[in-house]
Design an enzyme around this catalytic site. Structure first.
Site, short mmCIF file in Angstrom:
data_model
loop_
_atom_site.label_atom_id
_atom_site.label_comp_id
_atom_site.label_asym_id
_atom_site.label_seq_id
_atom_site.Cartn_x
_atom_site.Cartn_y
_atom_site.Cartn_z
N GLU A 141 0.84 -1.20 0.00
CA GLU A 141 0.00 0.00 0.00
C GLU A 141 0.87 1.25 0.00
O GLU A 141 1.83 1.33 0.75
CB GLU A 141 -0.90 -0.03 1.25
N LYS A 157 8.22 -1.68 -2.38
CA LYS A 157 7.55 -0.94 -1.30
C LYS A 157 8.58 -0.34 -0.33
O LYS A 157 8.55 0.86 -0.02
CB LYS A 157 6.56 -1.85 -0.57
N LEU A 158 9.51 -1.17 0.10
CA LEU A 158 10.55 -0.66 1.02
C LEU A 158 11.34 0.45 0.34
O LEU A 158 11.68 1.48 0.94
CB LEU A 158 11.53 -1.78 1.40
N ARG A 175 13.63 16.68 -13.80
CA ARG A 175 14.24 15.41 -13.39
C ARG A 175 14.24 15.26 -11.87
O ARG A 175 14.29 14.17 -11.33
CB ARG A 175 15.69 15.32 -13.91
N GLY A 180 8.49 11.93 10.44
CA GLY A 180 8.00 10.98 11.43
C GLY A 180 7.10 9.98 10.74
O GLY A 180 7.17 9.80 9.53
N CYS A 206 6.29 4.46 9.32
CA CYS A 206 6.90 3.61 8.30
C CYS A 206 8.29 4.00 7.81
O CYS A 206 9.11 3.13 7.59
CB CYS A 206 5.95 3.49 7.12
N GLN A 222 11.07 5.34 9.06
CA GLN A 222 12.22 4.87 9.83
C GLN A 222 12.26 3.34 9.88
O GLN A 222 13.29 2.73 9.62
CB GLN A 222 12.15 5.44 11.25
N PHE A 225 2.35 13.44 13.63
CA PHE A 225 3.58 13.46 12.81
C PHE A 225 3.42 14.26 11.54
O PHE A 225 4.41 14.59 10.88
CB PHE A 225 4.08 12.04 12.54
#
Ligand code: NAD
Ligand code: UGA
Length: 464
Positions: free
Chosen positions: A162, A221-222, A261, A274, A277, A279, A339
């Protein structure tokens, strides 16, 4: 294959909004969202939709449209698994706090529990969808658990990460830049992938639905989060350089962002990123690189986190230094605890770390946030474990109005960019504060010259 019944395990910031959108766009599909957290499910079922547990603009209206028609919230996980053709796993994957990989790796215990429960309960074939953000190759472990502990039924595994951001979840889900679906390269795998493509195709243009292999999807995703966070750390690194050279970080961001670019988004310097996800996902990426022996890759990405920690600390230090190197016994008002704006989520919020630093210096803090409860604020501080919860409650007060927060304060710091902060009568704020009145704009939402004219001593990130 046409999906008629969906189960989503995990009714959090992702499971709740994504399933509400699927229910709204696919009236023929019954969607059961289940969670072990009873009070969270009770809040999703609250008669007054304004009491749902997650604040997102537009979400309560969508819940009102769909709930108890084809969208249901329940704690009966087994029943929802048994009835489903497709099961989304949308549980939390926090950073591990124990054992091997402590402080870096993703804790997959909740994912594993889901897999074991699905395997134990399922008596018909299911498509399992990884919705949570997971380390690359998690599907391999899922397959092993499902196949070795199941009842001989067939499981297809898809990765469908997601990309919504909190505060804009509804519009992100309505108009996603892309939907990503990773599947296994077998005939069954392709069919399963198509079944999920067909669901999104009810409202997302086909060319925006990307299909890949499972590993590319998990890793993308990461990586997407790492790239986004890297941009924030890059501009935050420059903000410090701007402060000593009299360059203006907003002007620099505009100048570089107009290069097509580079692009204009995610170049807003701030007190630090914050959220639940960025961090955790970068730490996970660093850990994965390390486990493959890729130390340079790990070091490269870790720097994004190092820069972010530096930015939060630098902001807090700036407050102490400006207030004549001591804040002991001084009242400091913090405006905003979430956050980012338009969410009640406080996970990893920069405000927590700024407050903690100032409390260590014995400041007396008052906090105002329009959507975050006092209980949540104290939980966040208690969780750090820096001091006793009694001490946190003695030194930090949560108030109901911004004017209560700033009255007799030596300094005010803006830590979340809530729209209402931009619209305040800052003259009224100034009049209530002790003089000299210091204003620290951690979100660059105010026009520095305007507030200086009122009389404030102003510090804005990235301005010399
Ligand atoms: P969350 O903590 O808000 O929600 C997770 C829910 O899962 C909790 O309510 C928890 O009680 C429930 N749960 C855990 N184990 C369970 C089990 N065995 N059975 C039933 N319920 C169980 O988390 P979130 O913010 O929704 O994130 C979920 C996943 O989505 C994470 O992997 C996260 O990285 C990813 N993600 C989050 C966002 C975001 O904006 N928050 C965006 C994209 C991806
Ligand atoms: C982020 C990503 O944007 C989503 O695509 C992703 O799905 C999600 O993480 C996730 O995986 O959880 P989110 O953390 O909800 O979404 O919010 P962002 O808008 O990305 O903001 C993250 C933090 O960066 C906030 O503290 C925000 O204030 C800060 N930020 C963002 C900046 O300081 N400057 C910017 O220019 C942009």
């Amino acid at each position: 294959m046409k999906i008629k019944n969906i189960c989503c395990i995990g009714a959090g910031y992702v499971g709740g909004p994504t399933m509400t959108m699927i229910a709204a766009k696919c009236p023929d599909i019954k969607v059961n969202v289940v969670d072990i957290n009873k009070s969270r499910i009770a809040a999703w079922n609250d008669r007054d939709v304004n009491n749902i547990p997650i604040y997102e603009p537009g979400l309560s209206d969508l819940v009102a449209q769909t709930r108890d028609h084809n969208l249901f919230f329940s704690t009966d996980v087994d029943a929802a698994i048994a009835a489903a053709d497709m099961i989304f796993i949308s549980v939390n994957t926090p950073t591990k706090t124990y054992g091997v990989g402590k402080g870096m790796a993703a804790d997959l215990k909740y994912i594993e529990l889901c897999a074991r429960q699905i395997a134990a309960v399922a008596t018909t074939d299911k498509i399992i969808v990884e919705k949570s953000t997971l380390p690359v190759r998690t599907a391999e472990a899922l397959r092993s658990i499902l196949d070795n502990t199941g009842n001989g039924v067939h499981f297809d595994i898809l990765s469908n990460p997601e990309f919504l951001a909190e505060g804009t979840a509804v519009s992100d889900l309505l108009h996603p830049d892309r939907v990503l679906i990773g599947g296994e390269d077998t005939e069954r795998g392709k069919k399963a992938q198509k079944a999920l493509v067909d669901i999104y195709a009810n409202w997302v243009p086909k060319e925006q639905i990307l299909t890949t292999n499972v590993w590319s999807s998990e890793l993308s995703k990461l990586t997407a989060n790492a790239f986004l966070a890297q941009r924030v750390s890059s501009i935050n690194a420059l903000s410090e350089l701007c402060e000593v050279t009299e360059a203006d970080v907003n002007e620099v961001a505009r100048a570089i962002g107009t290069d097509s670019r580079i692009g204009p988004k995610f170049l807003k310097a701030s007190v630090g990123f914050g959220g639940s996800c960025f961090q955790k996902d970068i730490l996970n990426l660093v850990y994965i690189a390390q486990t493959y022996g890729l130390q340079e890759v790990a070091d490269y990405w870790e720097q994004v986190i190092i820069m972010n920690d530096h930015q939060k600390r630098r902001f807090a230090k700036k407050i102490v230094k400006t207030l004549f190197n001591t804040v002991s016994g001084k009242k400091i008002a913090l405006l905003g605890w979430a956050f980012k704006k338009d969410t009640n989520d406080t996970r990893e919020s920069a405000a927590i770390y700024v407050a903690d630093y100032l409390l260590n210096e014995q400041a007396e803090i008052t906090v105002y946030d329009p959507k975050v409860t006092a209980q949540q604020i104290y939980n966040d501080l208690d969780y750090l474990g820096t001091r006793s919860s009694e001490e946190n409650r003695r030194l930090l007060k949560v108030v109901d109005t911004p004017l209560q927060a700033v009255e007799d304060a030596h300094a005010t710091a803006i830590l979340t960019e809530w729209n209402e902060f931009m619209n305040y009568d800052w003259k009224e704020v100034y009049d209530l504060m002790l003089k000299p009145a210091f204003l620290f704009d951690g979100r660059m939402i105010l026009n520095q010259q305007d507030v200086e004219k009122i009389g404030f001593e102003v510090y804005t990130i990235g301005k010399g």
